[in-house]
Every structure is written in C-alpha cells, then in structure tokens.
Design a protein around this motif. Structure first.
Motif, PDB file in Angstrom:
ATOM      1  N   UNK A   1       0.824  -1.216   0.000  1.00 42.19           N
ATOM      2  CA  UNK A   1       0.000   0.000   0.000  1.00 42.19           C
ATOM      3  C   UNK A   1       0.857   1.264   0.000  1.00 42.19           C
ATOM      4  N   UNK A   2       0.572   2.160  -0.937  1.00 42.91           N
ATOM      5  CA  UNK A   2       1.313   3.414  -1.028  1.00 42.91           C
ATOM      6  C   UNK A   2       2.560   3.356  -1.877  1.00 42.91           C
ATOM      7  N   UNK A   3       3.025   2.168  -2.203  1.00 45.40           N
ATOM      8  CA  UNK A   3       4.263   2.066  -2.982  1.00 45.40           C
ATOM      9  C   UNK A   3       4.103   2.680  -4.368  1.00 45.40           C
ATOM     10  N   UNK A   4       2.917   2.573  -4.951  1.00 49.31           N
ATOM     11  CA  UNK A   4       2.686   3.110  -6.293  1.00 49.31           C
ATOM     12  C   UNK A   4       2.365   4.600  -6.275  1.00 49.31           C
ATOM     13  N   UNK A   5       1.932   5.148  -5.128  1.00 49.75           N
ATOM     14  CA  UNK A   5       1.490   6.541  -5.085  1.00 49.75           C
ATOM     15  C   UNK A   5       2.460   7.460  -4.355  1.00 49.75           C
ATOM     16  N   UNK A   6       3.343   6.899  -3.512  1.00 49.16           N
ATOM     17  CA  UNK A   6       4.335   7.724  -2.819  1.00 49.16           C
ATOM     18  C   UNK A   6       5.349   8.239  -3.834  1.00 49.16           C
ATOM     19  N   UNK A   7       5.513   9.561  -3.964  1.00 50.43           N
ATOM     20  CA  UNK A   7       6.494  10.083  -4.932  1.00 50.43           C
ATOM     21  C   UNK A   7       7.909   9.642  -4.565  1.00 50.43           C
ATOM     22  N   UNK A   8       8.790   9.658  -5.528  1.00 54.20           N
ATOM     23  CA  UNK A   8      10.185   9.317  -5.277  1.00 54.20           C
ATOM     24  C   UNK A   8      10.765  10.292  -4.259  1.00 54.20           C
ATOM     25  N   UNK A   9      11.444   9.761  -3.234  1.00 52.94           N
ATOM     26  CA  UNK A   9      11.887  10.588  -2.123  1.00 52.94           C
ATOM     27  C   UNK A   9      13.403  10.548  -1.995  1.00 52.94           C
ATOM     28  N   UNK A  10      13.911  11.366  -1.089  1.00 51.22           N
ATOM     29  CA  UNK A  10      15.338  11.456  -0.809  1.00 51.22           C
ATOM     30  C   UNK A  10      16.071  11.944  -2.069  1.00 51.22           C
ATOM     31  N   UNK A  11      17.382  11.945  -2.033  1.00 55.52           N
ATOM     32  CA  UNK A  11      18.154  12.354  -3.209  1.00 55.52           C
ATOM     33  C   UNK A  11      18.517  11.164  -4.071  1.00 55.52           C
ATOM     34  N   UNK A  12      18.436   9.960  -3.525  1.00 56.18           N
ATOM     35  CA  UNK A  12      18.937   8.783  -4.239  1.00 56.18           C
ATOM     36  C   UNK A  12      17.875   8.096  -5.090  1.00 56.18           C
ATOM     37  N   UNK A  13      16.648   7.981  -4.568  1.00 58.40           N
ATOM     38  CA  UNK A  13      15.607   7.303  -5.348  1.00 58.40           C
ATOM     39  C   UNK A  13      15.426   7.908  -6.740  1.00 58.40           C
ATOM     40  N   UNK A  14      15.252   9.225  -6.874  1.00 56.45           N
ATOM     41  CA  UNK A  14      15.085   9.786  -8.229  1.00 56.45           C
ATOM     42  C   UNK A  14      16.292   9.537  -9.126  1.00 56.45           C
ATOM     43  N   UNK A  15      17.494   9.518  -8.550  1.00 59.08           N
ATOM     44  CA  UNK A  15      18.684   9.296  -9.365  1.00 59.08           C
ATOM     45  C   UNK A  15      18.735   7.861  -9.878  1.00 59.08           C
ATOM     46  N   UNK A  16      18.439   6.897  -9.007  1.00 59.99           N
ATOM     47  CA  UNK A  16      18.406   5.501  -9.445  1.00 59.99           C
ATOM     48  C   UNK A  16      17.365   5.311 -10.547  1.00 59.99           C
ATOM     49  N   UNK A  17      16.186   5.862 -10.338  1.00 63.43           N
ATOM     50  CA  UNK A  17      15.099   5.660 -11.303  1.00 63.43           C
ATOM     51  C   UNK A  17      15.421   6.337 -12.628  1.00 63.43           C
TER      52      UNK A  17
END
Length: 281
Positions: free
Chosen positions: A14-30
């Motif tokens: 629950x929430x994994x699909x709707x929580x925006x990418x967080x921190x500095x690392x998640x957006x970079x990995x994605x």
C-alpha cells in the motif's frame, strides 16, 4: 510462510505506487534506469547523460525488470525492493525454523517483517534491499556449511552442494548490488562467531574457499570487465575509491559523518523489537 508473505506484502505494497520518489537517491536511481532503457544500455548507468558510478549494476537491472512488468512508474521502480524484502523475511523464517524450530522461525520472520527499518527500506528504489538479501543468504549458507560435519553426532544438513552455490552466488550478486560490503559483513560475523561464541573446531574444508571465490569473482567480472573497459577504469576508481572508501571515512555529498551511525540508529531500525534486546542477551 504464507502468513508471513501476506503480512509483508500487506505492509509494503500500500502506497508504494502513489508515494512520490523521495530522498536524493531514489530519483537518481530511477532516472538512470530510464536512461539505460532509452539508450538500450546494459552495462554503464547514466544520469543526465553522464556515467553514474555510485553503485554497481544489479539494482538497475532489477528495476528495469520491474518497469518492464509494471511500467515506468513508482511501483515498477520499487517492485524489486519489495520482492527482496519478501525474500529476506522468508529466508529468516526458513533459517530460524531449521535451526531452532517452527515457532522460533515464525517469530523471527514476524519481527523482521514488522520492524521499522524494513517498513521504510523495503519499498525504496535503492540498492539496499537486494544487498541485504544477498548478505543474509550468504550468512545462512555459511552457517549451514559449517554445520555440515559427517563425523559429528549432531543434526545437520546432509549435502552442502546447494549451500555452497548459494554462498558464493550470493556473494557475487551482492557485490553487483552494493560492492565490497557483501564480503565484509560475513567475514566480521564469522570472526565474532568463531572467537566469541564457538570455540570448537569447525569444518573449514566444507567452504572450498578458492573455487568458491573464483566463482564469485567470475560473476562480478561478467559485468565488471565490460564496465571497466567501457569507462577506461573509472567505474572502479570512482565507484570504489570514492563511493566506498572515501564515503566510509569522511563526509560525503555534504552529509555528516559518524562511524557509529548504525549502532546509534539500531534502536530505531529495530523498533519495536529492540525492547527485547536485554532478554536476548
């Protein structure tokens, strides 16, 4: 195991699909994974068109598989982390059940599934969960191989071949997830176990260390050699020299440095089960 699997997924999905990418690392990995897909690249991740040396390749490959299944959104990007967390809970249950009985295995898996740190990292698109799963698999296999002693009149596994493959395969894949830490943790735990808790001789020959490490290195080299060739060696110089060695001894990316960080944050990571630490000791 079905109860533990359902519980883990109930907590993580629950929430994994709707929580925006967080921190500095998640957006970079994605973003790096999306760029690899757009470029048809499989060896060297890039971020903003420049090579990204922060971590080895496994997390990008796993994220790419999740995106192929579920699309280039938050859920597809995080699916591999949820799967790794699920595998870790079931591995913990299996090891506890083998070594201490059904009840102990279930309690161990339940405590892990409901700890705060797994609740947080079990859904993040980072390299941590695949690395932790590989380290745990290597630790379980290591323990099983050192229990394998045909001359001892104690219950133990009768065949170590599968555990041998699991040990060195996990080490190789763990390195591809987050680098040399996959070697350091089992070695430190083994030294502590042998010197502090178990003074009797151990069947070291069961490890078949030389062919095992050669197998692990072969797994690493299958990606590492092409990556080094494609970047003129910078993947090692930057990826290990800066993101492992330098990061382990000084401030990095303007973040504070504390060598006792994980010891200090352990009570929060293992909340609420840290309350039983005194009983365990």
């Amino acid at each position: 195991p079905w109860i533990l699997a359902c519980l883990t997924l109930l907590l993580l999905l629950p929430g994994t699909a709707t929580l925006p990418l967080i921190d500095r690392d998640e957006p970079r990995f994605v973003r790096a994974t999306v760029e690899m897909i757009e470029q048809g690249e499989w060896i060297v991740p890039s971020f903003g068109g420049k090579p990204r040396f922060d971590k080895p390749i496994l997390s990008y490959w796993l994220m790419r598989a999740g995106m192929a299944l579920c699309g280039q959104g938050e859920f597809g990007a995080r699916l591999y982390s949820v799967a790794s967390a699920l595998g870790l809970v079931l591995l913990t249950w299996h090891a506890g059940r083998r070594w201490f009985g059904e009840q102990a295995g279930f309690i161990a898996g339940f405590a892990l599934a409901t700890s705060l740190q797994l609740f947080i990292h079990g859904r993040l698109a980072l390299a941590d969960m695949p690395m932790v799963f590989c380290v745990a698999a290597a630790m379980v296999a290591l323990a099983e191989l050192l229990r394998l002693n045909p001359s001892a009149h104690v219950p133990g596994p009768t065949c170590g071949r599968a555990w041998w493959w699991l040990l060195y395969g996990s080490i190789g894949l763990g390195f591809l997830a987050k680098g040399p830490v996959v070697f350091a943790v089992p070695l430190a735990a083994l030294a502590l176990f042998r010197l502090a808790f178990w003074r009797a001789p151990l069947p070291w020959a069961n490890l078949r260390l030389v062919p095992g490490l050669l197998f692990s290195l072969a797994l690493i080299a299958a990606w590492g050699v092409p990556a080094l060739m494609a970047t003129d060696g910078r993947f090692f110089a930057v990826g290990v020299g800066e993101h492992v060695v330098q990061r382990g001894f000084e401030r990095f990316y303007h973040r504070g440095y504390n060598p006792f960080f994980y010891i200090g944050t352990a009570p929060l990571s293992f909340f609420p089960w840290i309350g039983f630490a005194g009983l365990v000791l």
